[in-house]
Design an enzyme around this catalytic site. Structure first.
Site, PDB file in Angstrom:
ATOM      1  N   ARG A 174      36.515  49.294 -18.379  1.00  6.66           N
ATOM      2  CA  ARG A 174      37.794  49.181 -17.679  1.00  6.66           C
ATOM      3  C   ARG A 174      37.997  50.427 -16.817  1.00  6.66           C
ATOM      4  O   ARG A 174      37.684  51.541 -17.241  1.00  6.66           O
ATOM      5  CB  ARG A 174      38.970  49.088 -18.664  1.00  6.66           C
ATOM      6  CG  ARG A 174      38.974  47.846 -19.533  1.00  6.66           C
ATOM      7  CD  ARG A 174      39.417  46.642 -18.760  1.00  6.66           C
ATOM      8  NE  ARG A 174      40.777  46.773 -18.251  1.00  6.66           N
ATOM      9  CZ  ARG A 174      41.341  45.935 -17.387  1.00  6.66           C
ATOM     10  NH1 ARG A 174      40.645  44.923 -16.910  1.00  6.66           N
ATOM     11  NH2 ARG A 174      42.581  46.121 -16.972  1.00  6.66           N
ATOM     12  N   ILE A 175      38.522  50.215 -15.607  1.00  8.02           N
ATOM     13  CA  ILE A 175      38.947  51.338 -14.783  1.00  8.02           C
ATOM     14  C   ILE A 175      40.344  51.735 -15.235  1.00  8.02           C
ATOM     15  O   ILE A 175      41.266  50.901 -15.263  1.00  8.02           O
ATOM     16  CB  ILE A 175      38.942  50.958 -13.290  1.00  8.02           C
ATOM     17  CG1 ILE A 175      37.517  50.652 -12.833  1.00  8.02           C
ATOM     18  CG2 ILE A 175      39.525  52.087 -12.446  1.00  8.02           C
ATOM     19  CD1 ILE A 175      37.418  50.119 -11.418  1.00  8.02           C
ATOM     20  N   LEU A 176      40.506  52.976 -15.631  1.00  8.88           N
ATOM     21  CA  LEU A 176      41.759  53.436 -16.234  1.00  8.88           C
ATOM     22  C   LEU A 176      42.702  53.976 -15.171  1.00  8.88           C
ATOM     23  O   LEU A 176      42.280  54.583 -14.187  1.00  8.88           O
ATOM     24  CB  LEU A 176      41.459  54.514 -17.279  1.00  8.88           C
ATOM     25  CG  LEU A 176      40.616  54.022 -18.461  1.00  8.88           C
ATOM     26  CD1 LEU A 176      40.045  55.194 -19.229  1.00  8.88           C
ATOM     27  CD2 LEU A 176      41.444  53.119 -19.377  1.00  8.88           C
ATOM     28  N   HIS A 216      27.944  57.731 -19.348  1.00  9.66           N
ATOM     29  CA  HIS A 216      27.561  56.934 -18.177  1.00  9.66           C
ATOM     30  C   HIS A 216      26.047  56.993 -18.009  1.00  9.66           C
ATOM     31  O   HIS A 216      25.455  58.078 -18.058  1.00  9.66           O
ATOM     32  CB  HIS A 216      28.245  57.480 -16.922  1.00  9.66           C
ATOM     33  CG  HIS A 216      27.941  56.688 -15.696  1.00  9.66           C
ATOM     34  ND1 HIS A 216      28.515  55.456 -15.451  1.00  9.66           N
ATOM     35  CD2 HIS A 216      27.103  56.930 -14.648  1.00  9.66           C
ATOM     36  CE1 HIS A 216      28.047  54.981 -14.301  1.00  9.66           C
ATOM     37  NE2 HIS A 216      27.189  55.845 -13.806  1.00  9.66           N
TER      38      HIS A 216
END
Length: 220
Positions: free
Chosen positions: A98-100, A116
């Site tokens: 998810r992009i926070l 990553h």
């Protein structure tokens, strides 16, 4: 976070899939290699293997299905609420896809880390192994970093460098990188709970000394 605290550090892990990095950290906690306890696991997807792994370790888990929320902000608000129920010292993103939102990142600034599968700052985003192969890179790897408001940004803590072999394909390279993920993520968590790594004014420090852009670099 101070190294001399009497109670084990409280760790919350966020997952979206198999949870193999979560398991590596949980095993290190179980063996007392990390002076911390994973007090909760949160997944944005129901039915994933990582939830089964949490049950095997008898760790409480919560599912917050992101598809049930009308906006990223609404989802992150619920996520913050659930994380804070556990009172964490450290929040670990372990394959959390998810992009926070900036508000979320700011709330846990300095105690939010991510892994990553590239040698950041190279290959932010997805499909990192294929991109490394297409570029003809001789080295690839994986990075643990503090999280900033930039996607896959934030200062690096530790990297594992993996050689790219002549006969590598995406699958073989991914497998060898994942093996190193399970090595360096528990190390980074251990360093954090011992008070050895920190983020100050946007930079990563190790034993009170600024780290280079790569962070601590290990060669496999």
């Amino acid at each position: 976070m101070k190294a001399e605290q009497a109670e084990p550090a409280r760790i919350v892990v966020l997952i979206s899939g198999s949870g193999s990095n979560f398991q590596a950290i949980a095993e290190a906690c179980q063996k007392k290699e990390i002076d911390g306890d994973i007090v909760g696991v949160i997944s944005n997807r129901p039915g994933v293997m990582g939830l089964d792994r949490a049950a095997q370790f008898d760790i409480p888990s919560v599912v917050i299905d992101h598809t049930e929320f009308s906006s990223r902000e609404e989802f992150d608000g619920k996520l913050i609420h659930e994380i804070d129920q556990f009172g964490p010292d450290l929040v670990v993103l372990a394959g959390f896809m998810r992009i926070l939102t900036p508000d979320f990142v700011r709330r846990y600034k300095g105690r939010l880390i991510n892994i990553h599968p590239s040698l950041l700052p190279k290959y932010k985003g997805l499909h990192t192994h294929q991109r490394a192969l297409e570029a003809g890179d001789k080295e690839h790897g994986v990075t643990v970093h503090f999280v900033s408001e930039d996607l896959d940004g934030g200062p690096n803590v530790i990297q594992a460098v993996v050689p790219v072999l002549d006969d590598d394909n995406e699958g073989s390279l991914k497998t060898r990188v994942q093996q190193q993920e399970h090595v360096i993520y528990p190390i980074a968590v251990k360093w954090f709970v011992e008070g050895r790594i920190s983020m100050l004014k946007g930079d990563a420090y190790f034993d009170n000394q600024p780290l280079p852009e790569s962070g601590v670099q290990l060669t496999s």
